[in-house]
Design an enzyme around this catalytic site. Structure first.
Site, PDB file in Angstrom:
ATOM      1  CB  CYS A   1      -0.918  -0.037   1.225  1.00 58.97           C
ATOM      2  SG  CYS A   1      -1.886   1.438   1.460  1.00 58.97           S
TER       3      CYS A   1
ATOM      4  CG  HIS B   1      -1.450   4.281   4.661  1.00 57.87           C
ATOM      5  ND1 HIS B   1      -1.496   2.958   4.248  1.00 57.87           N
ATOM      6  CD2 HIS B   1      -1.087   4.250   5.973  1.00 57.87           C
ATOM      7  CE1 HIS B   1      -1.175   2.160   5.252  1.00 57.87           C
ATOM      8  NE2 HIS B   1      -0.927   2.923   6.314  1.00 57.87           N
TER       9      HIS B   1
END
Length: 417
Positions: A96, A155
């Protein structure tokens, strides 16, 4: 000097070779809102440089959208594929945060400071946030006259000094962290704080909140607030279909019973459609089922019902994402921007193998993981079964590796302009 790779210069100048040549003149002139229209009349290119929308799904399998062989209803992405470009060998960094760091900066993730996830390991390559030696695409596009917006999952830096508005984005709404409930900001680990932010301030989601809808709501607000004579860059980073499996009941209903035949049947059907679509060579043969996954017909009826519910909920999450992409496309048409907007859709990595029934999760979360996925009170993940098992093995499923390697996992990728 901040580090801008050669590849990223090409991205900014040509955005994967689909931006017009006239774009470079805007970047070089560095004069917001002004254009030399003469070359564009000559070549039939609009006087205003194109808007750019980058849409990212989270932990979505390669064959999970209709134009890549799925049974899931994704008419908006399918239409984009028909009228645009479908890339079958577009690679990501297999995790990710590193994928997001590379996408935002054009660098290898270690160069940008995000060689793994957002924890600081005490080394520059693994500090867990974008460093000051790199330039984000938002920071690079601003001097070219672009307004820059982001909605969704960040993130790549959790403290406020590393949030999107500090890295070139004029407006932001979304989840700073890697995962959360789609209905609220409920922590799932001990001593955890999860942040939904509007611009540079934390905020608490209100009633009837559903993350996938909310990200699109704010994306539309940003588009509507953008001056007509200014091009914009929008980074729309959905959390769907990342765990937890949280879908709206009206979307789950559409898929009730569709997965009763099980993952073996779904694998075969997707495989057949992918060959017909030209995603796979006609001579390709279907690989064996993952040896850790049982044959569907060996499960008892309770297990079949549970995993059918998982798959229906997962499908509903992708369906809702596509519905919201449709809202964006409709608004562009209403504004007359649809013919001068480049849209790119991709996923940050393949389908996830993770579970929420242990591994440091709060006891309440472990209990909620036992509920049916379609129950909005649940906090269930995919595991090795369910959605990941429905995808043929050539789909690059994350199988438990925590290493970041050179880009090698394929993303389903669609471009439209």
């Amino acid at each position: 000097m901040k580090n801008i790779s050669v590849a990223y210069r090409l991205l900014l100048g040509g955005l994967m070779l689909v931006l017009p040549l006239g774009m470079m003149s805007v970047v070089e002139k560095n004069v917001p809102g002004r254009r030399n229209a003469e070359p564009h009349r000559r070549f039939g290119i609009p006087a205003i440089p194109p808007n750019i929308i980058l849409i990212m799904a989270d932990d979505m399998g390669y064959s999970d959208i209709g134009c890549f062989g799925s049974e899931i209803q994704t008419p908006n992405l399918d239409r984009m594929a028909r009228n645009g470009l479908r890339m079958t060998q577009f690679y990501n960094a297999s995790r990710c945060c590193p994928t997001r760091a590379s996408l935002l900066t054009g660098l290898y993730p270690h160069q940008a400071g995000v060689g793994d996830m957002v924890g600081d390991r005490g080394q520059a390559a693994y500090q867990g946030y974008l460093n000051q030696q790199c330039v984000t695409i938002a920071e690079a596009l601003r001097p070219a006259g672009y307004r820059t917006y982001m909605a969704g999952k960040w993130h790549v830096g959790t403290t406020p000094d590393h949030w999107p508005v500090k890295r070139g984005f004029d407006r932001y709404f979304g989840l700073i962290d890697g995962a959360s409930s789609y209905f609220n900001n409920h922590p799932y680990r001990p001593s955890q704080t999860l942040t939904t932010a509007l611009d540079d301030q934390p905020m608490t989601p209100g009633p009837d909140y559903y993350a996938t809808n909310a990200y699109a709501d704010y994306a539309l607000k940003f588009i509507d607030g953008n001056p007509k004579d200014n091009p914009f860059f929008l980074y729309l980073a959905f959390t769907a279909p990342h765990w937890p499996l949280h879908a709206l009941p009206q979307d789950v209903v559409k898929y009730r019973g569709q997965y009763a035949g099980g993952w073996d049947q779904i694998r075969a059907a997707r495989f057949s459609r992918m060959k017909k679509l030209g995603i796979l060579d006609p001579t390709t043969t279907l690989s064996p089922r993952d040896s850790t996954i049982p044959a569907w017909n060996t499960l008892n009826e309770t297990e079949k019902a549970r995993w059918s519910d998982h798959m229906a909920t997962y499908a509903a999450m992708i369906d809702r994402m596509d519905q919201n992409i449709g809202r964006i496309l409709a608004r562009l048409r209403e504004r007359g921007d649809d013919r001068n907007t480049i849209i790119m859709f991709l996923s940050d990595n393949g389908a996830s193998h993770e579970t929420t029934n242990g591994n440091g999760f709060l006891p309440s979360i472990v209990e909620r993981s036992k509920l049916p996925a379609s129950d909005t009170a649940s906090f269930t993940a995919y595991g090795r079964r369910g959605p990941t098992s429905a995808i043929p093995r050539f789909d690059c499923i994350n199988t438990g590796s925590t290493k970041v390697v050179p880009p090698h996992r394929s993303s389903p990728t669609v471009h439209r302009w």
